[in-house]
Design an enzyme around this catalytic site. Structure first.
Site, mmCIF file in Angstrom:
data_model
loop_
_atom_site.group_PDB
_atom_site.id
_atom_site.type_symbol
_atom_site.label_atom_id
_atom_site.label_comp_id
_atom_site.label_asym_id
_atom_site.label_seq_id
_atom_site.Cartn_x
_atom_site.Cartn_y
_atom_site.Cartn_z
ATOM 1 N N TYR A 1 104.173 -34.351 71.661
ATOM 2 C CA TYR A 1 103.444 -34.709 70.445
ATOM 3 C C TYR A 1 104.182 -35.710 69.564
ATOM 4 O O TYR A 1 103.651 -36.148 68.548
ATOM 5 C CB TYR A 1 102.948 -33.495 69.664
ATOM 6 C CG TYR A 1 103.972 -32.457 69.222
ATOM 7 C CD1 TYR A 1 104.939 -32.734 68.262
ATOM 8 C CD2 TYR A 1 103.900 -31.165 69.723
ATOM 9 C CE1 TYR A 1 105.824 -31.773 67.835
ATOM 10 C CE2 TYR A 1 104.784 -30.188 69.286
ATOM 11 C CZ TYR A 1 105.740 -30.496 68.351
ATOM 12 O OH TYR A 1 106.611 -29.534 67.906
ATOM 13 N N GLY B 1 117.733 -20.227 72.932
ATOM 14 C CA GLY B 1 116.629 -21.018 73.452
ATOM 15 C C GLY B 1 117.035 -22.111 74.419
ATOM 16 O O GLY B 1 117.887 -21.924 75.289
#
Length: 186
Positions: free
Chosen positions: A154, A25
């Protein structure tokens, strides 16, 4: 080989960068860019086979060295071992990239306390385990290292269905700001 990016060619030559969650990733992508820029890497993950594959791929493609060390960011003994082995190989660690993460996409009421703990422990505890262990080493040895901690929007706003990650990333943000204020004297 070198893709025009934000930094100049060879701008990380001679630097050693430790990436938690460096086998896949975002960690893998950043590691590849760092290698393009001449860095040596230490990549960690709980899965040795994953980081071995990434290390092999990078070493076939780039000039720098890659040290793949398995360990769990939640376990301080593993963190200390990775840092000790890394310093033994490279002499120092110039940059720490706290990237390891976990997440569950789920309504919060469906999560068990164990599920919540796993995400918070990987994201927040893993980040402070590496930050404090390597930070203390840098301070003790009067070394000006660089620490990068991955957060997300967030962390500021909160978000539905990723509450454990939002809580942990907000903690990482507070940790980062607090350490920056406290350690700026070094």
């Amino acid at each position: 080989m070198y893709n025009q990016g934000m930094l100049k060619e060879n701008s990380l030559k001679g630097k050693t960068i430790l990436i938690t969650g460096g086998g896949t990733g975002l960690g893998k992508s950043m590691g590849e860019y760092f290698m393009e820029l001449g860095a040596n890497l230490i990549i960690t993950s709980r899965k040795q086979d994953v980081i071995d594959k990434t290390a092999k791929e990078f070493m076939e493609k780039y000039k720098g060295e890659v040290l793949a060390l398995s360990g769990d960011v939640r376990k301080i003994e593993d963190v200390e071992s990775v840092i000790e082995k890394s310093i033994a190989k490279f002499g120092t660690i110039d940059v720490l990239l706290n990237n390891a993460a976990g997440n569950f996409i789920s309504p919060t009421e469906r999560l068990s306390s164990k599920g919540f703990d796993v995400v918070v422990d990987i994201v927040l505890k893993g980040t402070y385990n590496y930050s404090l262990t390597l930070g203390k080493y840098w301070i003790e040895n009067k070394f000006k290292g660089t620490m990068l901690n991955i957060v997300t929007t967030y962390a500021w706003t909160g978000s539905a269905y990723v509450v454990p990650s939002a809580c942990a990333k907000a903690g990482v943000l507070a940790l980062t700001r607090s350490l920056a204020a406290e350690w700026s004297k070094y």
